[in-house]
Design a protein around this motif. Sequence first.
Motif, PDB file in Angstrom:
ATOM      1  N   GLU A   1       0.835  -1.200   0.000  1.00 38.45           N
ATOM      2  CA  GLU A   1       0.000   0.000   0.000  1.00 38.45           C
ATOM      3  C   GLU A   1       0.870   1.251   0.000  1.00 38.45           C
ATOM      4  O   GLU A   1       0.628   2.196  -0.767  1.00 38.45           O
ATOM      5  CB  GLU A   1      -0.937   0.020   1.203  1.00 38.45           C
ATOM      6  N   ALA A   2       1.904   1.268   0.840  1.00 37.32           N
ATOM      7  CA  ALA A   2       2.799   2.423   0.905  1.00 37.32           C
ATOM      8  C   ALA A   2       3.510   2.643  -0.425  1.00 37.32           C
ATOM      9  O   ALA A   2       3.675   3.785  -0.874  1.00 37.32           O
ATOM     10  CB  ALA A   2       3.815   2.232   2.029  1.00 37.32           C
ATOM     11  N   SER A   3       3.921   1.549  -1.066  1.00 32.66           N
ATOM     12  CA  SER A   3       4.634   1.679  -2.341  1.00 32.66           C
ATOM     13  C   SER A   3       3.711   2.171  -3.451  1.00 32.66           C
ATOM     14  O   SER A   3       4.109   2.990  -4.280  1.00 32.66           O
ATOM     15  CB  SER A   3       5.263   0.336  -2.723  1.00 32.66           C
ATOM     16  N   PHE A   4       2.475   1.681  -3.479  1.00 28.06           N
ATOM     17  CA  PHE A   4       1.540   2.161  -4.491  1.00 28.06           C
ATOM     18  C   PHE A   4       1.185   3.632  -4.243  1.00 28.06           C
ATOM     19  O   PHE A   4       1.019   4.405  -5.198  1.00 28.06           O
ATOM     20  CB  PHE A   4       0.276   1.299  -4.522  1.00 28.06           C
ATOM     21  N   ARG A   5       1.092   4.016  -2.990  1.00 30.92           N
ATOM     22  CA  ARG A   5       0.822   5.427  -2.688  1.00 30.92           C
ATOM     23  C   ARG A   5       1.990   6.305  -3.165  1.00 30.92           C
ATOM     24  O   ARG A   5       1.785   7.420  -3.655  1.00 30.92           O
ATOM     25  CB  ARG A   5       0.583   5.619  -1.187  1.00 30.92           C
TER      26      ARG A   5
ATOM     27  N   GLU B   1      -6.471  12.326  -2.455  1.00 28.82           N
ATOM     28  CA  GLU B   1      -6.396  11.424  -1.310  1.00 28.82           C
ATOM     29  C   GLU B   1      -7.238  10.194  -1.635  1.00 28.82           C
ATOM     30  O   GLU B   1      -8.406  10.313  -2.021  1.00 28.82           O
ATOM     31  CB  GLU B   1      -6.941  12.111  -0.049  1.00 28.82           C
ATOM     32  N   VAL B   2      -6.649   9.009  -1.532  1.00 26.92           N
ATOM     33  CA  VAL B   2      -7.377   7.788  -1.875  1.00 26.92           C
ATOM     34  C   VAL B   2      -7.432   6.871  -0.665  1.00 26.92           C
ATOM     35  O   VAL B   2      -6.501   6.783   0.114  1.00 26.92           O
ATOM     36  CB  VAL B   2      -6.718   7.054  -3.063  1.00 26.92           C
ATOM     37  N   GLU B   3      -8.546   6.197  -0.530  1.00 29.37           N
ATOM     38  CA  GLU B   3      -8.735   5.292   0.597  1.00 29.37           C
ATOM     39  C   GLU B   3      -9.262   3.950   0.101  1.00 29.37           C
ATOM     40  O   GLU B   3      -9.960   3.863  -0.914  1.00 29.37           O
ATOM     41  CB  GLU B   3      -9.745   5.876   1.598  1.00 29.37           C
ATOM     42  N   GLY B   4      -8.933   2.896   0.829  1.00 29.40           N
ATOM     43  CA  GLY B   4      -9.493   1.567   0.591  1.00 29.40           C
ATOM     44  C   GLY B   4      -9.429   1.111  -0.844  1.00 29.40           C
ATOM     45  O   GLY B   4      -8.365   1.112  -1.472  1.00 29.40           O
ATOM     46  N   ASN B   5     -10.574   0.717  -1.383  1.00 30.77           N
ATOM     47  CA  ASN B   5     -10.651   0.157  -2.733  1.00 30.77           C
ATOM     48  C   ASN B   5     -10.268   1.151  -3.817  1.00 30.77           C
ATOM     49  O   ASN B   5      -9.992   0.764  -4.948  1.00 30.77           O
ATOM     50  CB  ASN B   5     -12.065  -0.381  -3.005  1.00 30.77           C
ATOM     51  N   ASP B   6     -10.278   2.456  -3.481  1.00 23.02           N
ATOM     52  CA  ASP B   6      -9.916   3.463  -4.474  1.00 23.02           C
ATOM     53  C   ASP B   6      -8.419   3.478  -4.767  1.00 23.02           C
ATOM     54  O   ASP B   6      -7.985   4.036  -5.770  1.00 23.02           O
ATOM     55  CB  ASP B   6     -10.348   4.861  -3.996  1.00 23.02           C
ATOM     56  N   LEU B   7      -7.621   2.872  -3.887  1.00 19.23           N
ATOM     57  CA  LEU B   7      -6.165   2.918  -4.048  1.00 19.23           C
ATOM     58  C   LEU B   7      -5.725   2.327  -5.372  1.00 19.23           C
ATOM     59  O   LEU B   7      -5.020   2.977  -6.150  1.00 19.23           O
ATOM     60  CB  LEU B   7      -5.474   2.178  -2.892  1.00 19.23           C
ATOM     61  N   MET B   8      -6.134   1.108  -5.653  1.00 18.85           N
ATOM     62  CA  MET B   8      -5.662   0.438  -6.861  1.00 18.85           C
ATOM     63  C   MET B   8      -6.278   1.043  -8.125  1.00 18.85           C
ATOM     64  O   MET B   8      -5.611   1.142  -9.152  1.00 18.85           O
ATOM     65  CB  MET B   8      -5.931  -1.061  -6.791  1.00 18.85           C
TER      66      MET B   8
ATOM     67  N   THR C   1      -7.042   4.136  -8.547  1.00 22.79           N
ATOM     68  CA  THR C   1      -6.290   5.376  -8.763  1.00 22.79           C
ATOM     69  C   THR C   1      -4.920   5.064  -9.335  1.00 22.79           C
ATOM     70  O   THR C   1      -4.450   5.725 -10.278  1.00 22.79           O
ATOM     71  CB  THR C   1      -6.146   6.166  -7.453  1.00 22.79           C
ATOM     72  N   PHE C   2      -4.264   4.044  -8.773  1.00 26.57           N
ATOM     73  CA  PHE C   2      -2.948   3.643  -9.287  1.00 26.57           C
ATOM     74  C   PHE C   2      -3.030   3.253 -10.752  1.00 26.57           C
ATOM     75  O   PHE C   2      -2.218   3.700 -11.570  1.00 26.57           O
ATOM     76  CB  PHE C   2      -2.387   2.481  -8.469  1.00 26.57           C
ATOM     77  N   TYR C   3      -4.001   2.417 -11.105  1.00 28.24           N
ATOM     78  CA  TYR C   3      -4.119   1.965 -12.493  1.00 28.24           C
ATOM     79  C   TYR C   3      -4.392   3.138 -13.434  1.00 28.24           C
ATOM     80  O   TYR C   3      -3.922   3.161 -14.569  1.00 28.24           O
ATOM     81  CB  TYR C   3      -5.219   0.915 -12.629  1.00 28.24           C
ATOM     82  N   GLY C   4      -5.147   4.128 -12.956  1.00 24.49           N
ATOM     83  CA  GLY C   4      -5.410   5.307 -13.783  1.00 24.49           C
ATOM     84  C   GLY C   4      -4.137   6.093 -14.053  1.00 24.49           C
ATOM     85  O   GLY C   4      -3.874   6.509 -15.191  1.00 24.49           O
ATOM     86  N   ILE C   5      -3.330   6.291 -13.002  1.00 27.67           N
ATOM     87  CA  ILE C   5      -2.052   6.999 -13.145  1.00 27.67           C
ATOM     88  C   ILE C   5      -1.116   6.193 -14.042  1.00 27.67           C
ATOM     89  O   ILE C   5      -0.468   6.735 -14.948  1.00 27.67           O
ATOM     90  CB  ILE C   5      -1.399   7.224 -11.765  1.00 27.67           C
ATOM     91  N   GLN C   6      -1.032   4.888 -13.796  1.00 23.30           N
ATOM     92  CA  GLN C   6      -0.151   4.023 -14.588  1.00 23.30           C
ATOM     93  C   GLN C   6      -0.532   4.065 -16.067  1.00 23.30           C
ATOM     94  O   GLN C   6       0.342   4.155 -16.948  1.00 23.30           O
ATOM     95  CB  GLN C   6      -0.237   2.586 -14.077  1.00 23.30           C
ATOM     96  N   SER C   7      -1.830   3.978 -16.340  1.00 22.89           N
ATOM     97  CA  SER C   7      -2.302   4.000 -17.728  1.00 22.89           C
ATOM     98  C   SER C   7      -1.882   5.271 -18.451  1.00 22.89           C
ATOM     99  O   SER C   7      -1.439   5.234 -19.605  1.00 22.89           O
ATOM    100  CB  SER C   7      -3.828   3.851 -17.745  1.00 22.89           C
ATOM    101  N   GLU C   8      -2.015   6.420 -17.776  1.00 24.71           N
ATOM    102  CA  GLU C   8      -1.651   7.688 -18.396  1.00 24.71           C
ATOM    103  C   GLU C   8      -0.142   7.785 -18.613  1.00 24.71           C
ATOM    104  O   GLU C   8       0.326   8.275 -19.645  1.00 24.71           O
ATOM    105  CB  GLU C   8      -2.143   8.846 -17.534  1.00 24.71           C
TER     106      GLU C   8
END
Length: 275
Positions: free
Chosen positions: A125-129, A145-152, A154-161
Amino acid sequence: MLIKTDDEIDLYIEVKGKGIPCIFLHGGPGYWSKSFSETAGSLLEDHMEMIYMDQRGCGRSSSNTKNYSLKRLLKDIDTVRLKLNIDECYLMGHSFGGILAVNYAYYFSQYTKGLILSNVTLNMEASFRHQIKKGSKILDIEQMEVEGNDLMSTFYGIQSELLKRDIYFSLQYKNIKNKTIIDEIDKELMPHPYFQQYILSEEEYFKDFTLLTKEIKKPALILSGLYDDAIGPEHHLSFNFREGINCVLDSGHHPFIETPGEFAQAIIQFCEMKN
């Protein structure tokens, strides 16, 4: 060679070199051991018996299962140890492989001589944040700010871009040209996506395993990269090993590619000091 588990999975293993046994645990999750064995691994084989293992569902190991629990992956490591008649060995983990190495050292301490941890995350979680924060800065967008299920998500959205702009791998390499070395080795890699999907959706893998480090009595070498934004360049500062030695290298997430000589020398010196 292939080693069969008690649930009929074939684990791909290569054994090279001489000396104290060391089982290498690759990252990903869902990658393989070949990129390591064909780079810095060869620099270690005059000093250690290197055991390169593709985790079940990864690389050249079979994937006809959906059992990828942490308990099962640890049992696979011990199956390899037993089949190779090893009484005590080092565990070398890279990235996600650090979670496996540290848990093995905790639950199977009697068979663990020490830990060699290269750019490992012990708190996904810390690394994905960290990746979300760094990726947002690169993309020049406001970090949410992302919490719980929104973490991944959000990560996938950033990664995709980042991938769309062909800059995602700048999080992993100090010099992006070094990626071509791994790309050449990985031409034969056939991904098994279910393994990664399982790991990244299971709560047990998102525990804070840094808390285990203070319970481990074995010596640990912690290698990190100044430019490692895949897990966070300061992530290793959250570890609390009783006998931990930190070594920061002038690299990104793959020091065995970017600084192989310094990487190998640090490991060799650590093993010589502890033997």
